[in-house]
Design an enzyme around this catalytic site. Structure first.
Site, short mmCIF file in Angstrom:
data_model
loop_
_atom_site.label_atom_id
_atom_site.label_comp_id
_atom_site.label_asym_id
_atom_site.label_seq_id
_atom_site.Cartn_x
_atom_site.Cartn_y
_atom_site.Cartn_z
N LYS A 1 34.15 48.00 27.12
CA LYS A 1 35.32 47.79 26.28
C LYS A 1 35.81 46.36 26.45
CE LYS A 1 39.78 47.93 26.57
NZ LYS A 1 40.15 46.91 25.59
N GLY B 1 40.70 42.26 35.16
CA GLY B 1 41.96 42.07 34.44
C GLY B 1 43.10 41.91 35.42
N SER B 2 44.29 42.22 34.96
CA SER B 2 45.48 41.97 35.78
C SER B 2 45.61 43.01 36.90
CB SER B 2 46.73 42.02 34.89
OG SER B 2 46.82 43.29 34.29
N THR B 3 46.29 42.63 37.94
CA THR B 3 46.52 43.53 39.07
C THR B 3 47.33 44.75 38.61
OG1 THR B 3 46.30 41.78 40.68
CG2 THR B 3 47.62 43.68 41.35
N GLU B 4 48.27 44.52 37.69
CA GLU B 4 49.11 45.62 37.20
C GLU B 4 48.24 46.70 36.51
OE1 GLU B 4 51.79 44.07 34.32
OE2 GLU B 4 52.52 46.07 33.78
N GLY C 1 45.03 47.02 36.88
CA GLY C 1 44.13 47.53 37.92
C GLY C 1 44.75 48.71 38.65
N GLU D 1 38.25 43.40 39.69
CA GLU D 1 38.39 41.94 39.78
C GLU D 1 39.74 41.62 39.18
OE1 GLU D 1 36.26 39.70 41.09
OE2 GLU D 1 34.96 41.35 41.72
N CYS E 1 41.20 33.34 36.43
CA CYS E 1 41.70 34.15 37.54
C CYS E 1 41.77 33.33 38.82
CB CYS E 1 40.80 35.36 37.74
SG CYS E 1 39.08 34.91 37.94
N GLU F 1 51.35 35.43 38.98
CA GLU F 1 50.30 34.82 38.17
C GLU F 1 50.85 34.51 36.78
OE1 GLU F 1 46.95 37.28 36.90
OE2 GLU F 1 45.63 35.66 37.59
P1 NAD Z 1 44.81 42.90 31.25
O1 NAD Z 1 44.84 43.54 32.58
O2 NAD Z 1 46.02 42.96 30.41
O3 NAD Z 1 43.62 43.51 30.36
C1 NAD Z 1 42.30 43.56 30.83
C2 NAD Z 1 41.57 44.66 30.09
O4 NAD Z 1 42.19 45.90 30.42
C3 NAD Z 1 41.63 44.55 28.58
O5 NAD Z 1 40.39 44.98 28.04
C4 NAD Z 1 42.73 45.53 28.21
O6 NAD Z 1 42.60 46.04 26.90
C5 NAD Z 1 42.51 46.62 29.25
N1 NAD Z 1 43.68 47.46 29.51
C6 NAD Z 1 44.99 47.19 29.29
N2 NAD Z 1 45.75 48.23 29.65
C7 NAD Z 1 44.91 49.19 30.11
C8 NAD Z 1 45.10 50.50 30.65
N3 NAD Z 1 46.32 51.04 30.79
N4 NAD Z 1 44.01 51.19 31.06
C9 NAD Z 1 42.78 50.66 30.96
N5 NAD Z 1 42.53 49.44 30.44
C10 NAD Z 1 43.59 48.70 30.03
O7 NAD Z 1 44.34 41.41 31.53
P2 NAD Z 1 44.18 40.23 30.48
O8 NAD Z 1 45.54 39.77 30.09
O9 NAD Z 1 43.23 40.64 29.41
O10 NAD Z 1 43.44 39.14 31.38
C11 NAD Z 1 44.09 38.35 32.28
C12 NAD Z 1 44.04 38.93 33.68
O11 NAD Z 1 42.68 39.13 34.07
C13 NAD Z 1 44.62 38.00 34.71
O12 NAD Z 1 45.41 38.75 35.61
C14 NAD Z 1 43.40 37.44 35.43
O13 NAD Z 1 43.63 36.99 36.74
C15 NAD Z 1 42.49 38.60 35.39
N6 NAD Z 1 41.09 38.16 35.58
C16 NAD Z 1 40.50 38.37 36.81
C17 NAD Z 1 39.20 37.91 37.03
C18 NAD Z 1 38.53 38.10 38.37
O14 NAD Z 1 37.32 37.90 38.45
N7 NAD Z 1 39.24 38.47 39.41
C19 NAD Z 1 38.51 37.25 36.01
C20 NAD Z 1 39.15 37.05 34.80
C21 NAD Z 1 40.45 37.51 34.60
#
Ligand code: NAD
Length: 495
Positions: free
Chosen positions: A192, A245-248, A250, A267, A301, A398
């Site tokens: 996704k 994605g974001s810690t929240e 996650g 991640e 990130c 962040e």
């Molecule tokens: P996000 O957490 O908002 O979204 C990431 C993904 O999760 C998207 O595909 C989104 O549609 C999906 N998502 C959103 N809500 C969800 C839920 N309730 N259940 C399941 N999936 C859901 O993050 P973002 O704004 O797309 O990206 C930025 C974040 O990603 C930053 O916090 C960044 O640090 C992190 N990031 C981490 C790494 C790493 O390797 N550690 C790499 C790139 C980005």
């Protein structure tokens, strides 16, 4: 540009139809026929409509992956054949590098040459894990005394169906970092992409089909995280979720995964520290620090967003980094001679703006940048803040934009304490001419990656991941395979 995927063409293509999803080897719209727009962040204009997956569509994709896995459509091939297919995928990505880079640039705003580098990094993931496909072995272990000799051995088996949920800041790389090792391990996948950037993920699905990955082994579903992502995270037929994605979010995936106790690799976010020691080579450190925070408009990130500089060189480093930021050319990603593109969305622009405003209210001084550029697209000036402290949200949370907070330190113990004072632990760097100091500090920093006189480096061979709330597990390197493998012990009585 017209690039055909299935019977659909990118973007605003020949038939102008919405982009479909890939389920069980077939390109299809959502069951409801609903779509959502995907935007060009440089102009705010719609590029194309994309199929809006529902929970029902997500279930179909998981069922397709489950069938593909249970019928061993992928594992039936020899490890060498699977490796050859992954290698072919890397060749196909490279062959389409220009078109993929233009599309990635248009959908996320990054300048085309940098998007091209990302495409090549995605290709490198498939090439590297192609080499691993036939090198995943167990061990033999002899057990028992002579009178009851037992031979034991371990098998490394694919974990099963993997749901992959990825963000928008490096769409093709994020998807490839999961697909390549998961396929090398023998898994079936549902990817996704972020709702903001679905286009190159769909293209990657097409490439994997062309390379010879059997139908149903890679499925791509497009739609919001709150429905599609959340359904994948809770789905009883998904064996593991690989999330970036974001810690929240996650944290919400951890909760959703509790139902069938699925395994997770996460991640997550970061607030990475950079330390400049008094003996650092400033001609390298200043551009290094600027690159660490501003590259990809700070939407990284591992961005080095907290800078700790020895008081003896503080003013020089602050002015140097601020000047490097002022000199960066901010503009539309497909224009030539642009260093930084826009932020991804209006939402992200508002978020970055409100952090900087909040920082000002808390007493921070803006040395450079600090505001939006223009009123079309979502451009934001590279920003350097001083008079900050570790209690301020700009130094703790962040921001995911081109914003750097800088503090002075007196000695190395204080620098390490400041650097480690974070709930995150993704990346870090230390700049010094003294190798012993560099390596000593590297051991003391609580982060998954430490750079000595370099911040952004690593590539596919080096494992990357987070300490603390920056994640679970590692991507890249041999370690990434562990996210997608189970270990089975087989014991056999010999007498
Ligand atoms: P996000 O957490 O908002 O979204 C990431 C993904 O999760 C998207 O595909 C989104 O549609 C999906 N998502 C959103 N809500 C969800 C839920 N309730 N259940 C399941 N999936 C859901 O993050 P973002 O704004 O797309 O990206 C930025 C974040 O990603 C930053 O916090 C960044 O640090 C992190 N990031 C981490 C790494 C790493 O390797 N550690 C790499 C790139 C980005």
């Amino acid at each position: 540009m017209t690039t055909t995927v299935g019977d659909w063409s990118y973007p605003g293509g020949v038939n102008g139809d919405p982009a479909p999803m890939l389920v069980d080897g077939t390109w299809r719209g959502s069951a409801s026929g609903e779509t959502f727009p995907t935007f060009d962040p440089g102009t705010g204009e719609v590029i194309t409509e994309v199929a809006l997956a529902s929970v029902q569509d997500t279930d179909l994709a998981v069922a397709a992956a489950r069938r593909a896995f249970d019928e061993e459509r992928w594992m039936r091939l020899s490890a060498q054949q699977r490796g050859a297919i992954l290698w072919r995928a890397s060749d196909l990505i490279r062959a389409s590098a220009d078109e993929l880079a233009s599309l990635e640039s248009r959908n996320m705003g990054i300048p085309v040459p940098q998007a091209r580098a990302m495409v090549l990094e995605a290709a490198a993931q498939f090439q590297y894990y192609a080499g691993w496909a036939d090198k995943i072995h167990g061990r033999t272990i002899d057990l028992g005394p002579a009178e009851r000799r037992i031979q034991g051995y371990t098998l490394r088996e694919p974990i099963g169906v993997v749901a992959m949920i990825v963000p928008w800041n490096a769409p093709l790389i994020s998807a490839s970092k999961k697909l390549a090792p998961a396929l090398a391990a023998g898994c079936a996948c549902v990817l996704k992409p972020a709702d903001e950037t679905p286009l190159t993920a769909l293209w990657l699905g097409q490439i994997l089909q062309e390379a010879g990955v059997p139908a149903g082994v890679v499925n791509v579903v497009t739609g919001p995280g709150e429905t599609v992502g959340a359904r994948l995270a809770e789905h009883p037929d998904v064996d593991t979720v690989a999330f970036t994605g974001s810690t929240e979010v996650g944290r919400s995936i951890v909760r959703a995964a509790a139902g069938n106790l699925k395994k997770l690799s996460l991640e997550l976010g970061g607030k990475s520290p950079v330390i400049v020691m008094p003996d650092a080579d400033l001609s390298a450190a200043i551009p290094g620090v600027a690159g660490a925070v501003f590259w990809n408009t700070g939407q990284v990130c591992a961005a080095g967003t907290r800078l700790f500089v020895h008081e003896s060189v503080f003013d020089q480093v602050v002015e140097g980094v601020a000047e490097a930021g002022r000199r960066l050319r901010v503009g539309y990603g497909t224009d030539t001679d642009v260093d930084l593109g826009p932020l991804i969305s209006r939402k992200q622009l508002d978020r970055v703006t409100s952090y900087v405003e909040g920082g000002r209210r808390d007493g921070a001084r803006v040395v450079s940048g600090g505001a939006r550029i223009g009123d079309a697209g979502y451009f934001f000036a590279p920003t350097v803040l001083v008079d900050v402290d570790q209690s301020m949200p700009v130094m703790r949370e962040e921001i995911f934009g081109p914003v750097l907070g800088v503090m002075p330190f007196g000695d190395v113990d204080q620098a390490v304490a400041l650097a480690n004072d974070s709930s995150y632990g993704l990346a870090s760097s230390v700049w010094t001419r003294d190798g012993a100091t560099g390596h000593a500090v590297a051991r003391r920093l609580r982060a998954g990656r430490v750079g000595v006189n370099v911040h952004r480096a690593g590539g596919v061979h080096m494992p990357a991941g987070g300490y603390r709330q920056s994640g679970w597990g590692r991507e890249s390197g041999q370690e990434a395979l562990e996210n997608y493998l189970e270990v089975k012990s087989v014991v056999s009585a010999l007498n």
